[in-house]
Design an enzyme around this catalytic site. Structure first.
Site, short mmCIF file in Angstrom:
data_model
loop_
_atom_site.label_atom_id
_atom_site.label_comp_id
_atom_site.label_asym_id
_atom_site.label_seq_id
_atom_site.Cartn_x
_atom_site.Cartn_y
_atom_site.Cartn_z
N ARG A 159 -92.09 -7.39 -10.21
CA ARG A 159 -91.00 -7.76 -11.12
C ARG A 159 -90.34 -6.50 -11.66
NH1 ARG A 159 -90.01 -11.54 -15.90
NH2 ARG A 159 -88.00 -10.74 -16.57
N ARG A 193 -85.32 -12.65 -10.80
CA ARG A 193 -86.66 -12.08 -10.85
C ARG A 193 -87.57 -12.64 -9.77
NH1 ARG A 193 -86.35 -15.12 -16.42
NH2 ARG A 193 -84.25 -14.59 -15.96
N ASP A 201 -91.49 -14.60 -13.23
CA ASP A 201 -91.45 -14.56 -14.69
C ASP A 201 -92.59 -15.45 -15.16
OD1 ASP A 201 -90.43 -14.02 -17.27
OD2 ASP A 201 -89.30 -15.88 -17.27
N ASP A 246 -94.34 -16.62 -18.76
CA ASP A 246 -94.25 -16.60 -20.22
C ASP A 246 -95.36 -17.43 -20.86
OD1 ASP A 246 -91.84 -15.12 -20.36
OD2 ASP A 246 -90.66 -16.93 -19.99
#
Length: 169
Positions: free
Chosen positions: A84, A93, A96, A98
């Site tokens: 990334r 990307r 990702d 999160d």
């Protein structure tokens, strides 16, 4: 003796390289680490931000014995393994990851905010989260993002087919 585990959720998305393969690798890493409880189905969503390809998204339910910052480090390691690169906010990307929720923890540290501050603004987070934990998503949350372009395209097993098809091109 087993350490107590916390129920946590992470959101995963990718839209460049071989997104399906990158999501598979992240899920396999979480599974190998013994923290993956279940992945949601796979969703295709329109990007937010600059012009770029559509995303593949899912949410993973985890059972972790580490703290929230250690989970954040694990997420960042998954992103690094997928190479990334952060060039622009909300840009394309390879991966990702999160932290969305971490048990009952609420924190507003600039480095880590839990619950994720934009979680309830993103259909590509709420729809798969509702698959895994419907008690955590309200009808009002879902109604607020109903106009966003997001479609469930299959279960997590679909990722292998998509990864193979992408590798052929």
């Amino acid at each position: 003796m087993n350490e107590p585990r916390v129920r946590a959720f992470v959101g995963l998305g990718a839209n460049i390289g071989n997104p399906a393969a990158q999501l598979i690798a992240a899920l396999e890493s979480l599974d190998t680490a013994g923290v993956l409880v279940a992945p949601s189905g796979v969703y295709r969503s329109a990007p937010i931000g600059p012009q770029q390809p559509e995303f593949l998204n899912l949410v993973a339910e985890l059972a972790v014995s580490e703290g929230p910052y250690e989970l954040l480090a694990r997420c960042q390691a998954l992103e690094a393994a997928a190479r990334r690169v952060r060039r622009e906010r909300w840009g394309p990307r390879t991966l990702d990851v999160d932290v969305l929720l971490f048990g009952e923890v609420v924190m507003g540290d600039p480095e880590l905010q839990i619950p994720h501050p934009r979680m309830c603004e993103r259909r590509f987070v709420l729809d798969p989260l509702a698959e895994l934990a419907p008690e955590l998503v309200t009808l009002g949350d879902v109604a607020a993002v109903a106009d966003q372009d997001c479609e469930r395209i299959g279960g997590a097993t679909l990722l292998r087919e998509l990864a193979a098809a992408s590798a052929e091109h």
